[in-house]
Every structure is written in C-alpha cells, then in structure tokens.
Design a protein around this motif. Structure first.
Motif, PDB file in Angstrom:
ATOM      1  N   LEU A   1       0.825  -1.202   0.000  1.00 31.39           N
ATOM      2  CA  LEU A   1       0.000   0.000   0.000  1.00 31.39           C
ATOM      3  C   LEU A   1       0.862   1.256   0.000  1.00 31.39           C
ATOM      4  N   HIS A   2       1.914   1.243   0.779  1.00 31.55           N
ATOM      5  CA  HIS A   2       2.811   2.393   0.823  1.00 31.55           C
ATOM      6  C   HIS A   2       3.388   2.672  -0.567  1.00 31.55           C
ATOM      7  N   ALA A   3       3.881   1.638  -1.215  1.00 32.55           N
ATOM      8  CA  ALA A   3       4.457   1.808  -2.552  1.00 32.55           C
ATOM      9  C   ALA A   3       3.403   2.296  -3.542  1.00 32.55           C
ATOM     10  N   PHE A   4       2.213   1.712  -3.487  1.00 32.49           N
ATOM     11  CA  PHE A   4       1.131   2.100  -4.391  1.00 32.49           C
ATOM     12  C   PHE A   4       0.772   3.575  -4.210  1.00 32.49           C
ATOM     13  N   PHE A   5       0.496   3.970  -2.974  1.00 31.96           N
ATOM     14  CA  PHE A   5       0.070   5.338  -2.740  1.00 31.96           C
ATOM     15  C   PHE A   5       1.182   6.339  -3.002  1.00 31.96           C
ATOM     16  N   LEU A   6       2.405   5.987  -2.707  1.00 33.70           N
ATOM     17  CA  LEU A   6       3.526   6.882  -2.992  1.00 33.70           C
ATOM     18  C   LEU A   6       3.609   7.169  -4.491  1.00 33.70           C
ATOM     19  N   ALA A   7       3.529   6.119  -5.292  1.00 36.02           N
ATOM     20  CA  ALA A   7       3.595   6.298  -6.742  1.00 36.02           C
ATOM     21  C   ALA A   7       2.393   7.093  -7.251  1.00 36.02           C
ATOM     22  N   LYS A   8       1.214   6.737  -6.811  1.00 32.89           N
ATOM     23  CA  LYS A   8       0.006   7.413  -7.288  1.00 32.89           C
ATOM     24  C   LYS A   8      -0.067   8.857  -6.805  1.00 32.89           C
ATOM     25  N   PHE A   9       0.335   9.121  -5.540  1.00 35.79           N
ATOM     26  CA  PHE A   9       0.316  10.483  -5.033  1.00 35.79           C
ATOM     27  C   PHE A   9       1.174  11.376  -5.903  1.00 35.79           C
ATOM     28  N   SER A  10       2.397  10.931  -6.212  1.00 36.19           N
ATOM     29  CA  SER A  10       3.265  11.802  -6.992  1.00 36.19           C
ATOM     30  C   SER A  10       2.690  12.072  -8.371  1.00 36.19           C
ATOM     31  N   ILE A  11       2.099  11.075  -9.006  1.00 34.09           N
ATOM     32  CA  ILE A  11       1.521  11.267 -10.334  1.00 34.09           C
ATOM     33  C   ILE A  11       0.302  12.178 -10.272  1.00 34.09           C
TER      34      ILE A  11
ATOM     35  N   ILE B   1      -1.348   5.004   4.328  1.00 33.81           N
ATOM     36  CA  ILE B   1      -1.670   6.293   3.702  1.00 33.81           C
ATOM     37  C   ILE B   1      -0.870   7.410   4.378  1.00 33.81           C
ATOM     38  N   GLN B   2      -0.822   7.385   5.705  1.00 29.04           N
ATOM     39  CA  GLN B   2      -0.033   8.384   6.434  1.00 29.04           C
ATOM     40  C   GLN B   2       1.443   8.295   6.068  1.00 29.04           C
ATOM     41  N   LEU B   3       1.974   7.082   6.007  1.00 22.59           N
ATOM     42  CA  LEU B   3       3.380   6.883   5.670  1.00 22.59           C
ATOM     43  C   LEU B   3       3.675   7.395   4.259  1.00 22.59           C
ATOM     44  N   ALA B   4       2.791   7.122   3.326  1.00 27.67           N
ATOM     45  CA  ALA B   4       2.987   7.586   1.950  1.00 27.67           C
ATOM     46  C   ALA B   4       2.985   9.110   1.873  1.00 27.67           C
TER      47      ALA B   4
ATOM     48  N   VAL C   1       6.207  11.485   0.747  1.00 27.88           N
ATOM     49  CA  VAL C   1       6.143  12.460  -0.347  1.00 27.88           C
ATOM     50  C   VAL C   1       6.486  13.860   0.168  1.00 27.88           C
ATOM     51  N   GLN C   2       5.969  14.215   1.332  1.00 31.56           N
ATOM     52  CA  GLN C   2       6.245  15.539   1.893  1.00 31.56           C
ATOM     53  C   GLN C   2       7.720  15.745   2.198  1.00 31.56           C
ATOM     54  N   LYS C   3       8.414  14.698   2.606  1.00 31.08           N
ATOM     55  CA  LYS C   3       9.831  14.807   2.967  1.00 31.08           C
ATOM     56  C   LYS C   3      10.748  14.832   1.748  1.00 31.08           C
ATOM     57  N   ASP C   4      10.267  14.404   0.597  1.00 26.38           N
ATOM     58  CA  ASP C   4      11.094  14.347  -0.602  1.00 26.38           C
ATOM     59  C   ASP C   4      11.063  15.707  -1.298  1.00 26.38           C
ATOM     60  N   PRO C   5      12.198  16.416  -1.340  1.00 26.85           N
ATOM     61  CA  PRO C   5      12.199  17.759  -1.938  1.00 26.85           C
ATOM     62  C   PRO C   5      12.006  17.764  -3.448  1.00 26.85           C
ATOM     63  N   THR C   6      12.057  16.590  -4.096  1.00 28.72           N
ATOM     64  CA  THR C   6      11.874  16.543  -5.546  1.00 28.72           C
ATOM     65  C   THR C   6      10.412  16.335  -5.941  1.00 28.72           C
ATOM     66  N   ILE C   7       9.548  16.058  -4.958  1.00 28.27           N
ATOM     67  CA  ILE C   7       8.124  15.829  -5.234  1.00 28.27           C
ATOM     68  C   ILE C   7       7.315  16.868  -4.466  1.00 28.27           C
ATOM     69  N   LEU C   8       6.651  17.734  -5.167  1.00 25.90           N
ATOM     70  CA  LEU C   8       5.738  18.708  -4.572  1.00 25.90           C
ATOM     71  C   LEU C   8       6.377  19.502  -3.443  1.00 25.90           C
TER      72      LEU C   8
ATOM     73  N   PHE D   1       0.181  18.048   3.107  1.00 21.90           N
ATOM     74  CA  PHE D   1      -1.046  17.276   2.960  1.00 21.90           C
ATOM     75  C   PHE D   1      -1.913  17.377   4.204  1.00 21.90           C
ATOM     76  N   VAL D   2      -3.206  17.424   3.975  1.00 22.06           N
ATOM     77  CA  VAL D   2      -4.186  17.323   5.049  1.00 22.06           C
ATOM     78  C   VAL D   2      -5.062  16.128   4.705  1.00 22.06           C
ATOM     79  N   LEU D   3      -5.154  15.170   5.624  1.00 21.32           N
ATOM     80  CA  LEU D   3      -5.986  13.989   5.421  1.00 21.32           C
ATOM     81  C   LEU D   3      -7.340  14.219   6.075  1.00 21.32           C
ATOM     82  N   ASN D   4      -8.390  14.201   5.278  1.00 22.46           N
ATOM     83  CA  ASN D   4      -9.761  14.309   5.767  1.00 22.46           C
ATOM     84  C   ASN D   4     -10.408  12.948   5.578  1.00 22.46           C
ATOM     85  N   VAL D   5     -10.864  12.361   6.663  1.00 21.89           N
ATOM     86  CA  VAL D   5     -11.325  10.979   6.652  1.00 21.89           C
ATOM     87  C   VAL D   5     -12.831  10.918   6.858  1.00 21.89           C
TER      88      VAL D   5
END
Length: 158
Positions: free
Chosen positions: A7-17, A63-66, A70-77, A82-86
């Motif tokens: 899930l982490h890998a999936f969401f990380l890839a999809k979030f960046s795209i 989802i939180q980990l992903a 992404v937030q910690k990676d300076p090359t992505i966004l 991010f704000v997670l609304n559940v």
C-alpha cells in the motif's frame, strides 16, 4: 510483500503522479484549487469497521506513511503539505457517495483515496470528473471500471 509495504508503494507512486497533475492542470469544472498555503487535501473514503479488506484501521497507517514520504522528498511537490480528511464509506452505495458529496461541498478534498468497495466507487467515480477530483482506489476490480468514458478520473490497481 506485506500489505502495508504494498500500500505504501502504491500510494507513494500514485500520489506523486496525481498531485503533479493537480498542480499543473486543474480540471476546468472544479471549484477547488490549491490554496495559497499550498495545502493538498486528501479525502480518505474507507469503511471504518467491518470485515473489509480496505478497512481504515488496516490502511490508514500506509496512507499516512505515503503522505509523509512524499512531503519529505524535496523533488516531489516541494513546499506543499497534505491534510488527510477521513470519512466512513461504510462500503455502502449510499454512505460512500454522501461522504464524497460532503467533502466536495465543504471543499475538503483535492483527491479521493477510496472508496474501495464497488458499490461505493461507482457513483463517486462518476461524480469525480464533474467535480475535478481524481479518485485513487485499490478496490474496484470489476471490469466495468476500465471504461474511461464513464470513469474518467478513476485510477485503480489491477
């Protein structure tokens, strides 16, 4: 591979795209925009309880980990947060879409993660194009969801 790592890998890839798409080409029908404070609102629509594969308790840590990754990676966004609304989709064709409608009306989602159950995915994925809000899901494996004429902003794992 464990479900959490997958899930982490999936969401990380999809979030960046998806977030790169949101940042660069907002849908003209959307009433949402990236706020001046560079906040990306993620609407998480998953069941809170039950014997479902994608129940919030099992998937939310990934989802939180992903999002943190992404937030910690300076090359992505860079510069965005991010704000997670559940909301509880209850795996329901009624409560899932109502939760999505609430998020749309309250402008609390630039992207939906979930719903994951077919009966909840269908109406949310249909509405999403008109709202300009992409839908990411690990559910929805029925072949009907492959129809991009009907489910234009739906991204799912196959």
């Amino acid at each position: 591979m464990s479900m959490k790592i997958w899930l982490h890998a999936f969401f990380l890839a999809k979030f960046s795209i998806v977030f790169t798409h949101i940042r660069s080409r907002p849908c003209p029908t959307s009433n949402l925009s990236i706020s001046p404070s560079n906040v990306i609102k993620i609407g998480v629509l998953l069941p809170f309880t039950g014997n479902h594969q994608w129940v919030l308790q099992a998937t939310f840590p990934a989802i939180q980990l992903a999002t943190e990754t992404v937030q910690k990676d300076p090359t992505i966004l860079h510069g965005y947060r991010f704000v997670l609304n559940v909301a509880d989709s209850a795996c329901s064709e009624t409560f899932g879409p109502l939760a999505a409608i609430d998020m749309y009306v309250n402008q609390s989602a630039h992207v939906f993660v979930g719903p994951a159950c077919e009966y909840a995915i269908a109406p949310v994925a249909r509405f999403s194009y008109y709202w300009g809000i992409p839908v990411l899901t690990a559910g929805g494996m029925v072949s009907a969801f492959a129809d991009k004429n009907e489910y234009k902003l739906l991204t799912r794992v196959q």
